[in-house]
Enzyme design. Structure first.
Site, short mmCIF file in Angstrom:
data_model
loop_
_atom_site.label_atom_id
_atom_site.label_comp_id
_atom_site.label_asym_id
_atom_site.label_seq_id
_atom_site.Cartn_x
_atom_site.Cartn_y
_atom_site.Cartn_z
N HIS A 217 0.82 -1.22 -0.03
CA HIS A 217 0.10 0.06 -0.04
C HIS A 217 0.75 1.10 -0.03
CE1 HIS A 217 0.95 -0.12 4.24
NE2 HIS A 217 0.72 1.12 4.32
C1 UD1 Z 1 -2.10 5.49 5.90
C2 UD1 Z 1 -1.03 5.84 6.48
C3 UD1 Z 1 0.19 4.69 6.48
C4 UD1 Z 1 -0.20 3.57 6.98
C5 UD1 Z 1 -1.68 3.04 6.19
C6 UD1 Z 1 -2.19 1.91 6.62
C7 UD1 Z 1 -0.13 8.38 6.41
C8 UD1 Z 1 0.61 9.10 5.85
N1 UD1 Z 1 -0.32 7.00 5.79
O1 UD1 Z 1 -1.89 5.23 4.58
O2 UD1 Z 1 1.16 5.11 7.40
O3 UD1 Z 1 0.53 2.38 6.63
O4 UD1 Z 1 -2.52 4.10 6.47
O5 UD1 Z 1 -3.31 1.42 5.94
O6 UD1 Z 1 -0.76 8.41 7.59
N2 UD1 Z 1 -9.09 4.90 1.47
C9 UD1 Z 1 -10.38 4.16 1.45
N3 UD1 Z 1 -11.12 3.80 2.42
C10 UD1 Z 1 -10.20 4.21 3.80
C11 UD1 Z 1 -9.13 4.74 3.79
C12 UD1 Z 1 -8.53 4.90 2.50
O7 UD1 Z 1 -10.75 3.92 0.21
O8 UD1 Z 1 -11.06 3.85 4.84
C13 UD1 Z 1 -8.36 5.06 0.10
C14 UD1 Z 1 -8.76 6.46 -0.36
O9 UD1 Z 1 -8.62 6.42 -1.73
C15 UD1 Z 1 -7.33 7.23 0.14
C16 UD1 Z 1 -6.44 6.24 0.07
O10 UD1 Z 1 -6.87 5.01 0.40
O11 UD1 Z 1 -7.30 8.41 -0.58
C17 UD1 Z 1 -5.08 6.52 0.90
O12 UD1 Z 1 -5.48 6.54 2.47
P1 UD1 Z 1 -4.54 7.41 3.36
O13 UD1 Z 1 -5.22 7.27 4.62
O14 UD1 Z 1 -4.70 8.88 2.88
O15 UD1 Z 1 -3.37 6.82 3.52
P2 UD1 Z 1 -2.83 5.19 3.31
O16 UD1 Z 1 -2.25 4.99 1.95
O17 UD1 Z 1 -4.16 4.48 3.81
#
Ligand code: UD1
Length: 373
Positions: A217
């Site tokens: 991820h």
């Molecule tokens: C975040 C953390 C990372 C952790 C990871 C675990 C930061 C900078 N990153 O990364 O350290 O290892 O979580 O998962 O804080 N999305 C969904 N549903 C959700 C959450 C996210 O669809 O419930 C999608 C969205 O398109 C979003 C993308 O995933 O834009 C990324 O989510 P985000 O929380 O920005 O970062 P992670 O890659 O999950």
């Protein structure tokens, strides 16, 4: 919502715990449980809502028997600046209303750093669980979050001695640093007996023979089509020898589609993200783990299962020096070289010091002494 520091309950200290993203819940659960019997402590749980899908957040809260959060800030996704700012704005209101005696944050996600900045500006002491980890790669957003959070925290609760050394090298005073061990392993040990293979067998028949588990991820891997392609080419080759089960993170699912890479995963079994115990069932019975996650490097070491980390660096070097982890990078040939080595008989792997299931009890001791309760 009212504070507990007024009237006849003046001696009660309020701890405001902050969670927001999937890797936070298994860290805070044992800490809240260890503090629960402490008289004179009121615990208040804030969920920032950085993760919001049931499979990434809500399911974990229930499964890990965390209390229903006292507040959900509902910040959701966004750029780093937007997400951080939204947590800060909403969290400031909570701090002003609740007037906590301590803010406790875990790990290295944006919510961790955002809450720490707010608390520090309001002169509220901060305890950081999982302090001191460093990848020394500032292109990782988490590295920035770690550095800022540790700089601001009053109580630095570390999982291993290398973390203590990193903090000392950055000038942290000894009396702020407390080696307590790995709290995530508390949760792993607690739930392992419930994580039999039967939990997932019906949904994933592939697990009846030796298999590998893949998670991916990191933006540095999945947001760059060239790197993502290199990794997937290695996974295809591995899957022709060892079935690969791949629970897909929402970010990764979106990139697979956007880059038209779904066809590159022939031979791997894709699933939605799994709940905590289902995922533990999957990993604890695996022959091999392939990952770019931080937590999974630690969990594979605790389980004694070979792990290939698909990154250039790790903030958890103890999993390499003592555990089962190999950091192999992201190029196809390097991953495949690692794969050959990983399946060879391994030397004696050690479980690192204080990864013993009692880290949360040590944290509770440090926190209670700090608060004088
Ligand atoms: C975040 C953390 C990372 C952790 C990871 C675990 C930061 C900078 N990153 O990364 O350290 O290892 O979580 O998962 O804080 N999305 C969904 N549903 C959700 C959450 C996210 O669809 O419930 C999608 C969205 O398109 C979003 C993308 O995933 O834009 C990324 O989510 P985000 O929380 O920005 O970062 P992670 O890659 O999950």
């Amino acid at each position: 919502m009212s504070g507990c520091t007024s009237g006849g309950r003046a001696a009660v200290k309020t701890i405001l715990h902050v969670v927001g993203a999937r890797p936070n819940y298994m860290k805070i659960a044992p800490v809240m449980e260890a503090l629960r019997p402490a008289p004179g402590i009121r615990q208040f749980l804030v969920n920032t809502g950085q993760h919001y899908d049931e499979s990434m957040a809500g399911g974990f809260l229930k499964e890990l028997q965390l209390p229903v959060p006292d507040v959900d800030l509902g910040v959701g996704s966004g750029s780093h600046a937007v997400q951080t700012a939204k947590v800060m704005t909403a969290f400031e209101d909570i701090c002003l209303a609740e007037r906590p005696d301590l803010v406790s944050v875990v790990g290295d996600v944006n919510s961790t750093m955002a809450a720490s900045l707010v608390a520090a500006k309001l002169v509220i002491p901060i305890a950081h669980v999982e302090a001191g980890l460093r990848s020394f790669d500032r292109t990782m957003p988490e590295e920035i979050n770690r550095i800022v959070t540790d700089r601001l925290a009053d109580i630095l609760l570390t999982p291993s001695r290398d973390a203590d050394e990193n903090l000392r090298a950055e000038g942290a005073a000894d009396d702020r640093i407390h080696l307590v061990g790995n709290v995530m392993i508390d949760t792993l040990r607690r739930h392992l007996p419930a994580a039999g293979l039967d939990r997932i067998r019906a949904r994933l028949p592939v697990v009846d023979e030796p298999y590998a588990v893949l998670t991916l991820h990191r933006p540095s891997n999945v947001d760059r089509p060239g790197t993502f392609r290199e990794i997937l080419a290695a996974i295809r080759a591995i899957a022709s020898e060892l079935p690969v089960v791949f629970p897909v993170h929402p970010r990764t699912r979106a990139r697979l589609k956007a880059f038209d890479l779904e066809g590159e995963l022939d031979g791997a079994t894709l699933t939605e993200p799994l709940g905590y115990i289902d995922f533990l069932s999957l990993t604890s019975h695996a022959a091999l783990i392939l990952t770019d996650s931080g937590g999974l490097q630690e969990e594979s070491t605790a389980l004694g299962i070979p792990c290939l980390t698909l990154r250039e660096s790790t903030e958890r070097p103890i999993t390499v020096t003592q555990g089962t982890n190999r950091v192999v990078g992201t190029r196809t040939a390097d991953i495949l070289k690692g794969f050959e080595l990983a399946l060879a008989p391994a030397g004696p792997n050690q479980i690192p010091e204080m990864w013993d299931g009692h880290a949360a009890a040590r944290i509770a001791g440090v926190v209670r002494r700090y608060l004088g309760v």
